[in-house]
Design a protein around this motif. Sequence first.
Motif, PDB file in Angstrom:
ATOM      1  N   GLU A 248       0.832  -1.214   0.000  1.00  0.00           N
ATOM      2  CA  GLU A 248       0.000   0.000   0.000  1.00  0.00           C
ATOM      3  C   GLU A 248       0.864   1.262   0.000  1.00  0.00           C
ATOM      4  O   GLU A 248       0.520   2.255  -0.654  1.00  0.00           O
ATOM      5  N   ASP A 249       1.992   1.227   0.722  1.00  0.00           N
ATOM      6  CA  ASP A 249       2.902   2.373   0.703  1.00  0.00           C
ATOM      7  C   ASP A 249       3.515   2.572  -0.680  1.00  0.00           C
ATOM      8  O   ASP A 249       3.719   3.707  -1.132  1.00  0.00           O
ATOM      9  N   ALA A 250       3.818   1.453  -1.343  1.00  0.00           N
ATOM     10  CA  ALA A 250       4.378   1.558  -2.692  1.00  0.00           C
ATOM     11  C   ALA A 250       3.371   2.181  -3.649  1.00  0.00           C
ATOM     12  O   ALA A 250       3.717   3.047  -4.462  1.00  0.00           O
ATOM     13  N   GLU A 251       2.130   1.729  -3.551  1.00  0.00           N
ATOM     14  CA  GLU A 251       1.101   2.254  -4.445  1.00  0.00           C
ATOM     15  C   GLU A 251       0.851   3.739  -4.188  1.00  0.00           C
ATOM     16  O   GLU A 251       0.765   4.542  -5.118  1.00  0.00           O
ATOM     17  N   ALA A 252       0.750   4.106  -2.894  1.00  0.00           N
ATOM     18  CA  ALA A 252       0.392   5.475  -2.545  1.00  0.00           C
ATOM     19  C   ALA A 252       1.544   6.458  -2.736  1.00  0.00           C
ATOM     20  O   ALA A 252       1.322   7.614  -3.117  1.00  0.00           O
ATOM     21  N   VAL A 253       2.767   6.009  -2.469  1.00  0.00           N
ATOM     22  CA  VAL A 253       3.895   6.941  -2.450  1.00  0.00           C
ATOM     23  C   VAL A 253       4.971   6.596  -3.480  1.00  0.00           C
ATOM     24  O   VAL A 253       5.308   7.425  -4.319  1.00  0.00           O
ATOM     25  N   ALA A 254       5.519   5.382  -3.418  1.00  0.00           N
ATOM     26  CA  ALA A 254       6.645   5.055  -4.308  1.00  0.00           C
ATOM     27  C   ALA A 254       6.277   5.272  -5.770  1.00  0.00           C
ATOM     28  O   ALA A 254       7.037   5.858  -6.535  1.00  0.00           O
ATOM     29  N   LYS A 286       9.745   8.557 -20.192  1.00  0.00           N
ATOM     30  CA  LYS A 286       8.856   9.428 -19.426  1.00  0.00           C
ATOM     31  C   LYS A 286       9.612  10.595 -18.788  1.00  0.00           C
ATOM     32  O   LYS A 286       9.002  11.558 -18.331  1.00  0.00           O
ATOM     33  N   HIS A 287      10.940  10.486 -18.713  1.00  0.00           N
ATOM     34  CA  HIS A 287      11.790  11.557 -18.165  1.00  0.00           C
ATOM     35  C   HIS A 287      11.347  11.934 -16.750  1.00  0.00           C
ATOM     36  O   HIS A 287      11.086  13.090 -16.442  1.00  0.00           O
ATOM     37  N   ILE A 288      11.275  10.926 -15.901  1.00  0.00           N
ATOM     38  CA  ILE A 288      10.878  11.147 -14.505  1.00  0.00           C
ATOM     39  C   ILE A 288      12.037  11.796 -13.750  1.00  0.00           C
ATOM     40  O   ILE A 288      13.169  11.313 -13.801  1.00  0.00           O
ATOM     41  N   VAL A 289      11.747  12.869 -13.053  1.00  0.00           N
ATOM     42  CA  VAL A 289      12.762  13.578 -12.268  1.00  0.00           C
ATOM     43  C   VAL A 289      12.315  13.603 -10.812  1.00  0.00           C
ATOM     44  O   VAL A 289      11.258  14.160 -10.483  1.00  0.00           O
ATOM     45  N   VAL A 290      13.102  12.996  -9.931  1.00  0.00           N
ATOM     46  CA  VAL A 290      12.807  13.023  -8.500  1.00  0.00           C
ATOM     47  C   VAL A 290      13.214  14.377  -7.944  1.00  0.00           C
ATOM     48  O   VAL A 290      14.362  14.809  -8.094  1.00  0.00           O
ATOM     49  N   ASP A 291      12.254  15.029  -7.302  1.00  0.00           N
ATOM     50  CA  ASP A 291      12.494  16.349  -6.731  1.00  0.00           C
ATOM     51  C   ASP A 291      12.282  16.294  -5.223  1.00  0.00           C
ATOM     52  O   ASP A 291      12.005  15.230  -4.651  1.00  0.00           O
ATOM     53  N   ASP A 292      12.416  17.442  -4.568  1.00  0.00           N
ATOM     54  CA  ASP A 292      12.337  17.453  -3.109  1.00  0.00           C
ATOM     55  C   ASP A 292      10.962  17.061  -2.570  1.00  0.00           C
ATOM     56  O   ASP A 292      10.895  16.344  -1.568  1.00  0.00           O
ATOM     57  N   PRO A 293       9.847  17.486  -3.173  1.00  0.00           N
ATOM     58  CA  PRO A 293       8.545  17.030  -2.657  1.00  0.00           C
ATOM     59  C   PRO A 293       8.420  15.505  -2.653  1.00  0.00           C
ATOM     60  O   PRO A 293       7.888  14.927  -1.697  1.00  0.00           O
ATOM     61  N   TYR A 294       8.905  14.853  -3.712  1.00  0.00           N
ATOM     62  CA  TYR A 294       8.846  13.385  -3.742  1.00  0.00           C
ATOM     63  C   TYR A 294       9.732  12.801  -2.647  1.00  0.00           C
ATOM     64  O   TYR A 294       9.324  11.894  -1.924  1.00  0.00           O
ATOM     65  N   ARG A 295      10.936  13.325  -2.530  1.00  0.00           N
ATOM     66  CA  ARG A 295      11.848  12.785  -1.514  1.00  0.00           C
ATOM     67  C   ARG A 295      11.263  12.948  -0.114  1.00  0.00           C
ATOM     68  O   ARG A 295      11.379  12.054   0.731  1.00  0.00           O
ATOM     69  N   VAL A 301       7.833   7.763   4.685  1.00  0.00           N
ATOM     70  CA  VAL A 301       7.517   6.331   4.642  1.00  0.00           C
ATOM     71  C   VAL A 301       8.739   5.509   5.042  1.00  0.00           C
ATOM     72  O   VAL A 301       8.636   4.566   5.847  1.00  0.00           O
ATOM     73  N   ILE A 302       9.893   5.838   4.494  1.00  0.00           N
ATOM     74  CA  ILE A 302      11.122   5.093   4.792  1.00  0.00           C
ATOM     75  C   ILE A 302      11.422   5.097   6.280  1.00  0.00           C
ATOM     76  O   ILE A 302      11.735   4.053   6.871  1.00  0.00           O
ATOM     77  N   GLU A 303      11.329   6.245   6.912  1.00  0.00           N
ATOM     78  CA  GLU A 303      11.617   6.334   8.348  1.00  0.00           C
ATOM     79  C   GLU A 303      10.674   5.441   9.143  1.00  0.00           C
ATOM     80  O   GLU A 303      11.105   4.710  10.047  1.00  0.00           O
ATOM     81  N   GLN A 304       9.393   5.494   8.811  1.00  0.00           N
ATOM     82  CA  GLN A 304       8.430   4.680   9.561  1.00  0.00           C
ATOM     83  C   GLN A 304       8.655   3.193   9.320  1.00  0.00           C
ATOM     84  O   GLN A 304       8.591   2.395  10.255  1.00  0.00           O
ATOM     85  N   ARG A 305       8.938   2.806   8.079  1.00  0.00           N
ATOM     86  CA  ARG A 305       9.124   1.384   7.791  1.00  0.00           C
ATOM     87  C   ARG A 305      10.392   0.840   8.464  1.00  0.00           C
ATOM     88  O   ARG A 305      10.411  -0.300   8.929  1.00  0.00           O
ATOM     89  N   LEU A 306      11.464   1.623   8.507  1.00  0.00           N
ATOM     90  CA  LEU A 306      12.663   1.183   9.216  1.00  0.00           C
ATOM     91  C   LEU A 306      12.378   1.004  10.703  1.00  0.00           C
ATOM     92  O   LEU A 306      12.805   0.008  11.311  1.00  0.00           O
ATOM     93  N   ALA A 307      11.662   1.956  11.289  1.00  0.00           N
ATOM     94  CA  ALA A 307      11.330   1.850  12.716  1.00  0.00           C
ATOM     95  C   ALA A 307      10.407   0.666  12.982  1.00  0.00           C
ATOM     96  O   ALA A 307      10.597  -0.082  13.950  1.00  0.00           O
ATOM     97  N   GLN A 308       9.394   0.486  12.134  1.00  0.00           N
ATOM     98  CA  GLN A 308       8.490  -0.656  12.300  1.00  0.00           C
ATOM     99  C   GLN A 308       9.249  -1.967  12.221  1.00  0.00           C
ATOM    100  O   GLN A 308       9.018  -2.883  13.023  1.00  0.00           O
ATOM    101  N   ALA A 309      10.140  -2.075  11.258  1.00  0.00           N
ATOM    102  CA  ALA A 309      10.915  -3.304  11.094  1.00  0.00           C
ATOM    103  C   ALA A 309      11.744  -3.589  12.345  1.00  0.00           C
ATOM    104  O   ALA A 309      11.834  -4.740  12.797  1.00  0.00           O
TER     105      ALA A 309
END
Length: 322
Positions: A248-254, A286-295, A301-309
């Motif tokens: 669900e995190d991948a679908e919503a965010v990644a 598609k020329h996808i560019v990762v910017d600060d809002p995406y990061r 999500v990354i912080e929460q998943r590391l803590a949950q793990a």
Amino acid sequence: MKRVSIHALALFCAVALLAGAPAAQAWGCKGHQTVALIAEAHLSTKAKIMVNKLLTQFPYTPNSTSGCDATLHGIALVAGWADAVRTTRKNGDWHFVDIPRGAADQSVIATLCGVPTGCVVRALNEQLAVLKKKSSPAAKRVEALRYLVHFTGDIHQPLHDTTNSDRGGNCVPLQYFTHPPKHRNSDPPGNFTPELHGIWDTNMVVDDMAGRDLQKYASDLDAQFQGKAAGWKQGGFQPEAWAWESFEDAEAVAYGKLPVKVDVEPDVPIKSCTDNNDIAQRMFDKHIVVDDPYRQAATAVIEQRLAQAGIRLAMILNAAAH
């Protein structure tokens, strides 16, 4: 001399890593060691005794190219072992479960994990059974311990629990800030760096650390999510549910927060990034560019998943020690 901010330095290091990054496998070792360090802070006395006894009997030191911090101890030292042996053991499929984008519910996991090669959900169940069985040979139990440390991290990485017929995002080239995607000359056609899976595994974790060492980063995450730890342990050992959370995190965010829309692909077998009508080239175009809002969205999500793990790994080991 011009001063460079810690954040800018961390970003520079993360981008520099991209140039020679290997194909993404799991959380980079920094992520896996962070999970282990959080777990260590929550181990019971019995679990600490069990872990120390097994790891002392069968010591392991990561090699210098693993990306692991070999100065750490305990389960943090062995957190990357499963990646080190995945090729020789031919068990790479144990590290993930390819839930296709668009799946309706988690019932699909049982079918996906029923194949002979298995998946991360099944691997967690099987390795926990080995560790809990006190009559199992000690050599098998220590391997089970190492696998559990690693796979608990893997199952909490969103791109280890989904695929868009793109090898879990490995076939989604993108520009990471100012670093454009390039083909890795030593790799088969279709393999690019940076790509979606890799930046989640390693680069955004390194960037988030912002100059902190692993001990500090782990303790900061542990404190940040202290109020949620009890809720994460409710229900006990539920790897299928954890995989679905990641999906669900991948679908919503990644995928969902990418600045360019990536449609749900047909669920087709894929062995390389040139399969599925050359998925990598189509994503490249598609020329996808990762910017600060995406990061920022991804980092939350990354912080929460590391803590949950980390919290759940401690729960697993505490239960296994009784």
